[in-house]
Design a protein around this motif. Structure first.
Motif: not given
Ligand SMILES: [Cu+2]
Length: 118
Positions: A66-67, A101, A103-104, A111
């Motif tokens: 997921t991004h 992002c 998530h990252h 990211m």
């Protein structure tokens, strides 16, 4: 204490290399449509995109992870994208917009990207 930190870092790097081994993406940047950023190998490709004001940038997620894309100053964001999904944002004001992002962004994933609106 220092030794513990280094060994944790080594494990992290090792995990990151495992993740990248599972990825089979070979992105030819010439194949990416205009005004599009793909998400692959936990990166935004291209990491910097330049558009004219009033234009729309589309992000497309090519991997099973997921991004999203969220402005560092929170002025805009996309929803989460699963594999094959895409989301778009229209930019009406000139400027340089750094984004990431959510998530990252930890521990070296980094990211991040930039949209330049002229
Ligand atoms: Cu991500």
């Amino acid at each position: 204490m220092k030794t513990i930190f280094i060994s944790n870092l080594a494990i992290l790097l090792w995990s990151a290399s495992l993740f990248s081994c599972t990825s089979t993406h070979k992105i030819n940047t010439a194949d990416i449509p205009a005004n599009t950023v793909v998400m692959a190998d936990t990166k935004f490709i291209p990491s910097t995109i330049t558009i004219s004001k009033g234009m729309t940038v589309t992000w497309k997620n090519l991997e099973d992870r997921t991004h999203n894309a969220v402005a560092d100053d929170k002025s805009w964001k996309t929803d989460d994208m699963g594999i094959g999904e895409s989301k778009s944002v229209t930019f009406d004001k000139p400027g340089t917009y750094s984004y990431h992002c959510t998530h990252h962004t930890m521990m070296g994933f980094g990211m991040t990207g930039t949209v330049i609106v002229e």
